[in-house]
Structure formats: structure tokens, C-alpha cells
Design an enzyme around this catalytic site. Structure first.
Site, mmCIF file in Angstrom:
data_model
loop_
_atom_site.group_PDB
_atom_site.id
_atom_site.type_symbol
_atom_site.label_atom_id
_atom_site.label_comp_id
_atom_site.label_asym_id
_atom_site.label_seq_id
_atom_site.Cartn_x
_atom_site.Cartn_y
_atom_site.Cartn_z
ATOM 1 C CB THR A 182 4.102 17.357 -30.847
ATOM 2 O OG1 THR A 182 4.455 15.708 -32.053
ATOM 3 C CG2 THR A 182 2.527 16.904 -30.607
ATOM 4 C CE LYS A 436 6.832 -1.545 -12.877
ATOM 5 N NZ LYS A 436 5.834 -2.735 -13.581
ATOM 6 C CD1 TRP A 441 4.178 2.188 -11.133
ATOM 7 C CD2 TRP A 441 5.574 2.836 -12.081
ATOM 8 N NE1 TRP A 441 4.167 1.142 -12.033
ATOM 9 C CE2 TRP A 441 5.306 1.988 -12.296
ATOM 10 C CE3 TRP A 441 6.592 3.511 -12.877
ATOM 11 C CZ2 TRP A 441 4.884 1.446 -14.281
ATOM 12 C CZ3 TRP A 441 6.989 3.162 -14.221
ATOM 13 C CH2 TRP A 441 5.781 1.443 -14.722
#
Length: 550
Positions: A182, A436, A441
Site C-alpha cells: 500500500t 463530521k 456526516w
């Protein structure tokens, strides 16, 4: 399973060589266009296998590549794993300390490196004990440039004189065949190992019509780098199909891509949205025949609607695909499924803009904050958990991450998604990127898509900035086209968001920048922006009382 019946990569090479001997592999290199057939490719792959065996590479060893997209790199895709070794593609855009960590963690024995990337590798390898295990560097050319590295050979000399036949071993489907890491933007890169069976299963999934549907008549050009999750598996699936390969080489420009499409008759290509935005701009201002192109596969981030419409107006289908390093990588593709023929234009485009339907063989669920599954209604969202034969069950030497990211055979992806009644997945955000504000959200992805729909916006990203009262507030960062009225653009962009979303979704500020920072895989790097802009008081706007969520 004895008898050579396990699911491995070797039969794909065998099939291409025996049934499509004259099909071409075309490569743009530093020396120009080079081309040869599957027959010649198979011979050179066998020579490579013999050369690595002579160099002491044994079953289970890791051999790394530090390369762009070209035919020699493609030869390693089969030459390394089919002898039982492990192909480890290293992203050359990573910082030196990450490259050092990756080479040591993987215990790479040989590194194949492009001439243009040799200085970058030298910078990471010089006086670095992490490279002590590397016995040889092979430069992907017919000569070796000046270098401070020891034990350096050019590729053509490395394979020269070796037999074009190889006694390929019978391998277990559980034998590690590939490895990627990754990008490590939130910490050290995490290694993902791919077994022979995982790469075999991914190839079969993508060959289906519900995957990418590659045919032997296709001409496939992966622009997504071969160091980025095996170019989304396209070198394997294109070979399995017996299709023609076109590799665009180092840092192709939009003009390079347009020329390759026209001259080689490319029908399928794949890459991140920034690649196709560049090609779109080039085609608007230059004469180029891209009529052969049938399909553009887009992953990494969402494609702007304007770009989808531009290519579809030219008769080119734009396919959103989604996946992860941990998934080999493709997980879903936004095909239009049966039964949706009656959708109006808006409904059709909404499906096209999603990440699509899961490819055959994968199983998933959406898990809310309460640990319960979320209904498929296109509105409720939660974290995507997924499992299947192409999904890893652990990170390499990372027990800390294994405990956090896997449960009951599922990979917890970190993607926050919703699923509509038809099964189409829409990524709301990465778990770490969702904003948030006042206990509610806000999807940064949806805001970004809205901003990039404006004709004068080249790139846009949105982050949440800490706010004393509201916890976080959205701030938009926009790369404008040249020569526009910046003040007017800001007003227009805020108005766009106000028209589509609640007041409290409207960014507190629109910051115009020259370029959105990118990760080593070409995605927008929000971490850099968060580090630079860590305080809401830095921005022009302030959230009005009636614009905050109750």
C-alpha cells in the site's frame, strides 16, 4: 493438488503462445516503438526464467521491479512467478525511506530497474543497509548507464545466451506469486501477498462480461502503472484472452496516448481520472483519430460527469471500477445490468457514476457504526466488508494491522459506502476522509464530484478542518483553469453546492491552488492538505448559525 491441475498463471502463458502466436505486444520505450509476437514473448520469458535460475533465484524468493509500463516489465510478470518466485512491483514514486523499508521487509534478491529510474533507486539504495540483501540490479535496457550501484547488468545481457525453453515446475496454487505494498500515506506501507490462485481467480473474474470482458479481438493499453497493483491485473487478463498488448512506456503525455490509440487501434484502456482529463483536453484542441477506442476503465477516484459524457458522446464507454491492493485489485465495475433499459438520462448517469456491481466471486456486507448490516436503499451507509478468492486474509509481517482490518474472513476495507436497491455501490468516503460536522456526516466525495462538474475546474478535493464548535468543517481546494475570474469562480462553486445539498454541507471556503497534492499512486493526498491547513480560523468563511446541523 497433484497432476498440475492447480489454478496457476502458467496456463495463461501457454494458451497465448500456442493459440495466438502472431498476436502483438507493442511497447513505447526510450528507443522508440518496439513490437514482437506472443511466440517471441514466450521465448524471452523462458530465457528470463533460465537467467534467474542461473543467478540463484529459487522457489519462494522475491524479485522486485522498479519500472514503467513496457515489454521487458511484462516479461517479468510471467518469468518470475512461473518459476515459483514472487514478483514484487515497487512504486518508484514512493519516498526513499518507504522504498528502503519495502525492500528490506520483502527481502528482495534482485531488482529490475528502468534507466530513467536508476537515479531514484540509487538515492534510496546508496549506503542503505536495507539493500544489503540485493545481490544484483538489472537495468531494463541493452546497456548500463553510469551508476554508483554495484553488481549491475543490462537486461539483454542478463538473458542473452540462455535457452528459450524452460522446464516449468508444477506449482501449488497456494504458492506466493506476487506482492504489492500500500502507498503508506498514514504510516509504513503494508505488504500484500498474492498467491497463484488469487491472481488466477482475479484474471478469470475480470475476463467475464461482468468484469472487464476482454476478447481476443481487443487491443488493451494499461496506462495505470504496472507498479500499481499489477496494472489492475491487465497484463494477466489480456494474455489469458489472447489479446494485443500496448504499453505506453515512461510518463506518457496525452499526445503519446492519442498517438498510440490511433496507430495501434487500442480498444480498451485504463487509468486514473487525471490521465483521461489530460487526454480529453488534448482531443479538444488537436486532431486525433481515437475511433478504435471502445472502453475507458477508470479507477482510483470518481470520474467527473462531464468527462463521462464527453467520451460517451464519442461512442466510448466509460467504466468505473473500484478495488484495493488487498483485493488483487478489482472488486466492482459499473456495467449497466439487465432490467435498467428504461432509465432516463439522469438515472442512467447516476448508475454510471457509482462504483458499480461486485464482480462474480466476491461477497460483501455493509456494516454500520452499531455493528449491524445496513439496508440496500441507496441512502444508509456504513463500512464495506468483503471476502472472496482474490481478497487477502492478512498483511505481510503486520500482526497489528491484521487484528484491526480483518474479521470472520472479511477484509474491513475502510470505505464508507451505500448500496442501492439494484446492488450498485457508491463510495461515500474513506472512513478517514468523511467529515463530521455538528454530529452529522458530510461526504467529501460527493462535494468533490459537484465541484469538478464545473467547466472551469481542473481538479478539486475537500477536507475536514478542525472547528472549535462544529468539530469539523469542509474546506474545498480547487485547481482552476487558466485565465478565469477567480472571485466569480468561488461564488459559482459555492452556489453549485448550495443548489444540491443542505446549507451545512457548503464549504466554509474555496481555496484556489495550482495543484492538488498526489499520493505515489496518483490519488489526491488529503493528508498533505490536512497538515498544511489544520485550523478553521485560517479560512475566509465561518459557519452561519442556520447552516449548521441541528
Amino acid at each position: 493438488m497433484p497432476g498440475g491441475t492447480d489454478q496457476t498463471l502458467r496456463p495463461f502463458l501457454w494458451r497465448a503462445e500456442k493459440m495466438y502466436p502472431d498476436r502483438e505486444i507493442v511497447s513505447r520505450t526510450n528507443r522508440g516503438i518496439e513490437r514482437y509476437t506472443y511466440t517471441e514473448f514466450a521465448d524471452r520469458t523462458a530465457q528470463l526464467a533460465n537467467a534467474m535460475t542461473a543467478a540463484g533465484i529459487e522457489e519462494g524468493d522475491r524479485v522486485a521491479t522498479f519500472c514503467w509500463n513496457h515489454h521487458r516489465h511484462f516479461e517479468t510478470y510471467f518469468g518470475i512467478p512461473t518459476i515459483g518466485a514472487q514478483l514484487h512491483t515497487i512504486n518508484p514514486l514512493l519516498p526513499d525511506e518507504h522504498v528502503q523499508y519495502i525492500v528490506e521487509n520483502a527481502d528482495d534478491q534482485i531488482i529490475f530497474v528502468d534507466p530513467s529510474l536508476l537515479p531514484k533507486l540509487e538515492g534510496a539504495a546508496t549506503d542503505a543497509p536495507e539493500f544489503d540483501g540485493v545481490s544484483e540490479y538489472v537495468v531494463m535496457d541493452s546497456e548500463v548507464p553510469d551508476t554508483d550501484l554495484d553488481n549491475v547488468t543490462d537486461y539483454e545481457s542478463f538473458i542473452d545466451g540462455h535457452d528459450a525453453d524452460f522446464d516449468w515446475p508444477v506449482l501449488s496454487e497456494d504458492q506466493p506469486a506476487g506482492m504489492c505494498y500500500t502507498s503508506g500515506t498514514t504510516g509504513k506501507p503494508k505488504g500484500v501477498e498474492y498467491t497463484q490462485k488469487m491472481l488466477w481467480a482475479h484474471t478469470m473474474m475480470t475476463l467475464t462480461p461482468q468484469g472487464l470482458g476482454i476478447h481476443d479481438t481487443d487491443v488493451v493499453m494499461p496506462v495505470v502503472p504496472m507498479f500499481h497493483v499489477n496494472a489492475w491485473g491487465l497484463p494477466f487478463s489480456t494474455t489469458a484472452a489472447g489479446a494485443k498488448h500496448v504499453y505506453p512506456g515512461p510518463s506518457p503525455s496525452p499526445e503519446d496516448l492519442a498517438n498510440l490509440i490511433e496507430e495501434e487501434g487500442v480498444t480498451i484502456t485504463a487509468g486514473v481520472p487525471t490521465v483521461w482529463l489530460g487526454l480529453m483536453d488534448y482531443l479538444k484542441n488537436n486532431d486525433a483519430d481515437v475511433s478504435s477506442l471502445e472502453q475507458v476503465i477508470i479507477g482510483g477516484s470518481a470520474a467527473p460527469e462531464a468527462m463521462i459524457r464527453y467520451f460517451e458522446d464519442k461512442g466510448i464507454e466509460v467504466l468505473h471500477a473500484w478495488g484495493m491492493t488487498e483485493m488483487s485489485p478489482i472488486g466492482s465495475v459499473a456495467h449497466m445490468k439487465a432490467g435498467l433499459e428504461g432509465l432516463d438520462d439522469a438515472g442512467y448517469m447516476e448508475k454510471r457514476k457509482t462504483q458499480g456491481l461486485m464482480v462474480p466471486g466476491l461477497e460483501f456486507k455493509i456494516v454500520g457504526d452499531d455493528g449491524e448490516e445496513v439496508p440496500w436503499n441507496g441512502e444508509d451507509f456504513g463500512e464495506l466488508w468483503i471476502r472472496g478468492p482474490t481478497v487477502t486474509q492478512e498483511y505481510y509481517k503486520r500482526p497489528d494491522a491484521n487484528e484491526e482490518d480483518f474479521e470472520d474472513g472479511y477484509l474491513k476495507t475502510g470505505d464508507v459506502v451505500s448500496i442501492d436497491e439494484d446492488g450498485y455501490m457508491k463510495i461515500v468516503d474513506r472512513a478517514k476522509d468523511v467529515i463530521k460536522s455538528g454530529g452529522e456526516w458530510i461526504s467529501s466525495v460527493e462535494l468533490e464530484n459537484t465541484l469538478m462538474a464545473h467547466d472551469d475546474v481542473a481538479e478539486a478535493t475537500v477536507i475536514g478542518v478542525p472547528h472549535e464548535r462544529w468539530q469539523e468543517r469542509p474546506i474545498a481546494f480547487v485547481v482552476p483553469d487558466e485565465g478565469i475570474d477567480e472571485a466569480a469562480l468561488k461564488d459559482e462553486l459555492l452556489a453549485l453546492v448550495k443548489d444540491e445539498y443542505p446549507k451545512w454541507w457548503v464549504p466554509d471556503d474555496v481555496v484556489l491552488i495550482k495543484e492538488v497534492p498526489k499520493t505515489a499512486t496518483g490519488k489526491f493526498d488529503k493528508k498533505v492538505l490536512r497538515d498544511q491547513y489544520a485550523d478553521a480560523s485560517m479560512f475566509e468563511g465561518s459557519t452561519p448559525e442556520d447552516a449548521a446541523p441541528e
